[in-house]
Scaffold this active site. Structure first.
Site, short mmCIF file in Angstrom:
data_model
loop_
_atom_site.label_atom_id
_atom_site.label_comp_id
_atom_site.label_asym_id
_atom_site.label_seq_id
_atom_site.Cartn_x
_atom_site.Cartn_y
_atom_site.Cartn_z
N SER A 252 2.77 3.49 -3.57
CA SER A 252 1.57 3.48 -2.72
C SER A 252 1.74 2.59 -1.49
O SER A 252 2.28 1.48 -1.57
CB SER A 252 0.37 3.00 -3.53
OG SER A 252 -0.77 2.90 -2.70
N SER A 254 -0.99 1.66 0.06
CA SER A 254 -2.29 0.98 0.15
C SER A 254 -2.18 -0.54 0.17
O SER A 254 -2.93 -1.20 0.90
CB SER A 254 -3.21 1.45 -0.97
OG SER A 254 -3.53 2.81 -0.80
N LYS A 308 -9.17 9.86 -11.21
CA LYS A 308 -10.37 9.97 -10.37
C LYS A 308 -11.57 10.54 -11.11
O LYS A 308 -12.72 10.25 -10.75
CB LYS A 308 -10.07 10.82 -9.13
CG LYS A 308 -9.09 10.15 -8.17
CD LYS A 308 -8.88 10.98 -6.92
CE LYS A 308 -7.90 10.31 -5.98
NZ LYS A 308 -7.70 11.06 -4.72
N ASN A 329 -12.72 7.89 -5.82
CA ASN A 329 -11.48 7.21 -5.41
C ASN A 329 -11.73 5.76 -4.98
O ASN A 329 -10.79 5.06 -4.63
CB ASN A 329 -10.78 7.97 -4.28
CG ASN A 329 -11.37 7.68 -2.92
OD1 ASN A 329 -12.59 7.57 -2.78
ND2 ASN A 329 -10.53 7.54 -1.91
N ASP A 344 -12.12 10.14 0.19
CA ASP A 344 -11.08 11.12 0.51
C ASP A 344 -11.60 12.22 1.43
O ASP A 344 -10.91 12.65 2.35
CB ASP A 344 -10.54 11.76 -0.77
CG ASP A 344 -9.56 10.87 -1.51
OD1 ASP A 344 -8.94 10.00 -0.86
OD2 ASP A 344 -9.41 11.04 -2.74
N GLY A 368 -3.23 24.69 -3.05
CA GLY A 368 -3.32 23.72 -4.12
C GLY A 368 -4.71 23.72 -4.72
O GLY A 368 -5.67 24.20 -4.09
N GLY A 370 -5.71 20.82 -6.97
CA GLY A 370 -5.91 19.53 -7.64
C GLY A 370 -7.02 18.72 -7.00
O GLY A 370 -7.86 19.24 -6.26
N GLY A 371 -7.00 17.41 -7.26
CA GLY A 371 -8.05 16.53 -6.75
C GLY A 371 -8.11 16.49 -5.24
O GLY A 371 -9.20 16.50 -4.64
N TYR A 456 1.90 11.97 2.76
CA TYR A 456 2.13 11.03 3.86
C TYR A 456 3.49 10.34 3.78
O TYR A 456 3.89 9.63 4.71
CB TYR A 456 1.02 9.97 3.91
CG TYR A 456 0.91 9.10 2.67
CD1 TYR A 456 1.75 8.02 2.46
CD2 TYR A 456 -0.07 9.37 1.71
CE1 TYR A 456 1.64 7.23 1.33
CE2 TYR A 456 -0.19 8.58 0.58
CZ TYR A 456 0.67 7.51 0.40
OH TYR A 456 0.57 6.72 -0.72
N GLY A 477 -0.30 13.50 6.69
CA GLY A 477 -1.22 12.92 5.72
C GLY A 477 -1.52 11.46 5.98
O GLY A 477 -2.49 10.92 5.43
#
Length: 512
Positions: A252, A254, A308, A329, A344, A368, A370-371, A456, A477
């Site tokens: 990550s 973040s 999530k 998130n 998000d 896709g 997914g989440g 990303y 991203g």
């Protein structure tokens, strides 16, 4: 170096004595102490290594820890117990700013024999390592070590989940009550929080490597990263703690983004990755104020895959849009309540608003289911776009697509000619084993105005390269990542962060 109490010990792990001076020079640039791992050095080089160290001390005041680790305690040589005994008995008096790291078995043996050795107990670190997990009798291990004459005790256990760190923090509290000097670490990626928060909880030191290749234990962070990204020297008991939960989270960006934003805002906070397998249990044992098992100043969390949806069961309040997306998130601790949000969707739509203005009636394809795809679908539906969801198994995605009046098709043999936007919401192209993959190639993207990859890392994915070859405008991203992080920061702090600082930090993280 810094003037506060945080001490980072940098291990020097070389095979030959001649390599020591350069390695020590590098270590002193980022660390406060140096650990010379003698078990890494070839046996016939150890005497020369010690001579070099003594010469070095004539020119510097560096504190040095000598370690000759046994194989069953993580050592890198096949040295037996007798050779270890002989080595420590043969040492001349150590300089006063040196330490000797001895395993518990040797400390007990020397103490029982009441031996007069060259070692001064005030310079001895009594250590114990468990690479299998957290032993059920950890408190008893601590008690046995505390009963030795060694000045400092060191306990390192393997953490397989962030919750395995709880006993380590309990040991910090006990050592503080008993006024015992201690180093305690949970090894592995799941134990990073003990390495970063340990010094502020009384740990005598923490360990940081020169680089990834020279780490001496699983989960050991790079010393420079500890200082420059996590600002470990400024972490204290008042520091507000934030972090990201997921599995895995070591990739990550973040921590780079949010820690840079905290520093720019002069906000006493740190953002840490928490590797969590069971989110429900983590929320109960470490997050919820009424049930958590450790006292720490946790104020907020980012949530990533696969948690999530799971975390929603433990929240006191959830914003309506997050309920609709069935994904949270962002968690904010407000008094004794946990509030859940989803940033998000905002992060996703921001780059598109900047390029399109209005997205009403825009034809958008999401690849896709997914989440990430759900957040994108919710956001586009809110903007009035016409959305088609392309999934490997349309039957599984059909229910969610119908909630937002979207079509659902198979992505097998799909063509996207005529779409305004095509979004890759799959992990294809992400750094790792699937980095060279893409959900669609150039031919299928011809006639598309804009291609948007939610991946990303790397910044330039194969999907974006294929899209550019097809004549599409592209969006990375990273733009979504920064935009959603800005919203998280505002929810946690009530302040507007410097988005340029966050972006620059993310780019530095990508280049490391």
């Amino acid at each position: 170096m810094t003037t506060n109490a945080v001490k980072i010990c940098v291990p020097v792990c070389v095979r030959r004595a001649s390599e020591i001076p350069e390695a020590m020079k590098r270590a002193t640039e980022v660390g406060d102490l140096i650990e010379l791992r003698l078990d890494y050095i070839e046996q016939n080089e150890r005497d020369a290594a010690l001579s070099l160290l003594l010469e070095h001390l004539n020119r510097a005041d560096d504190s040095i820890i000598l370690t000759l680790r046994s194989p069953n305690q993580g050592g890198r040589s096949s040295i037996d117990a007798q050779a270890r005994r002989s080595f420590w008995r043969s040492l001349a008096d150590l300089p006063t700013n040196w330490f000797a790291d001895l395993e518990l078995d040797l400390v007990n043996e020397f103490a029982r024999a009441n031996e007069t050795t060259a070692l001064d107990w005030r310079q001895v670190i009594c250590s114990h390592h468990d690479f299998n997990g957290v032993p059920a009798d950890l408190e008893k291990v601590y008690a046995r070590m505390s009963a030795t004459p060694a000045r400092i005790i060191k306990i390192a256990v393997q953490a397989n989940d962030a919750m395995d760190c709880i006993p380590i923090f309990h040991l910090f509290e006990r050592a503080q009550r008993e006024e015992r000097e201690m180093i305690a670490i949970a090894m592995g990626p799941a134990g990073i929080m003990t390495r970063l928060l340990g010094p502020s909880r009384g740990s005598f030191l923490t360990y940081g490597s020169l680089d990834d290749e020279s780490a001496t234990a699983p989960g050991q962070l790079i010393a420079r990263e500890m200082r420059e990204v996590y600002r470990i020297d400024r972490i204290d008991r008042e520091t507000e703690i934030f972090g990201i939960i997921g599995k895995p989270v070591s990739h990550s960006l973040s921590p780079h983004i949010h820690n840079a934003a905290f520093e720019a805002a002069k906000f006493n906070a740190v953002y840490i990755p928490f590797e969590v397998g069971d989110a429900n249990d983590f929320m109960r044992r470490m997050v919820q104020p009424r049930s958590r098992e450790m006292d720490w100043n946790l104020r907020g969390l980012s949530v990533t895959a696969p948690h999530k949806l799971t975390v929603m069961e433990r929240l006191d309040w959830i914003e309506p849009s997050a309920k609709e997306m069935r994904a949270v998130n962002t968690i904010v601790l407000r008094d004794d309540e946990l509030h859940g949000y989803n940033t998000d969707a905002f992060g996703f739509i921001s780059p598109l608003r900047g390029r399109f203005g209005s997205l009403k009636h825009a034809r958008c394809a999401i690849i896709g289911a997914g989440g990430a795809a759900r957040a994108a679908l919710w956001a586009l539906n809110s903007e009035g776009a016409q959305v088609t969801l392309f999934a490997r198994d349309p039957a599984l995605a059909e229910f969610f697509a119908r909630q937002f009046s979207a079509e659902c098709k198979s992505n097998a043999d799909a063509s996207f000619n005529g779409f305004d936007v095509v979004i890759n919401a799959t992990p294809l192209g992400a750094c790792g084993e699937r980095e060279n993959e893409t959900p669609v190639t150039t031919e299928k993207l011809r006639g598309v105005r804009l291609a948007y990859d939610l991946v990303y890392n790397p910044l330039e994915t194969r999907f974006l390269r294929e899209a550019r070859a097809a004549g599409c405008e592209t969006v990375s991203g990273l733009e979504m990542l920064i935009a959603q992080a800005v919203e998280q920061f505002k929810l946690w702090t009530g302040r507007e962060p410097d988005a340029a600082v966050m972006r620059a930090a993310a780019l530095r993280g990508l280049n490391e």
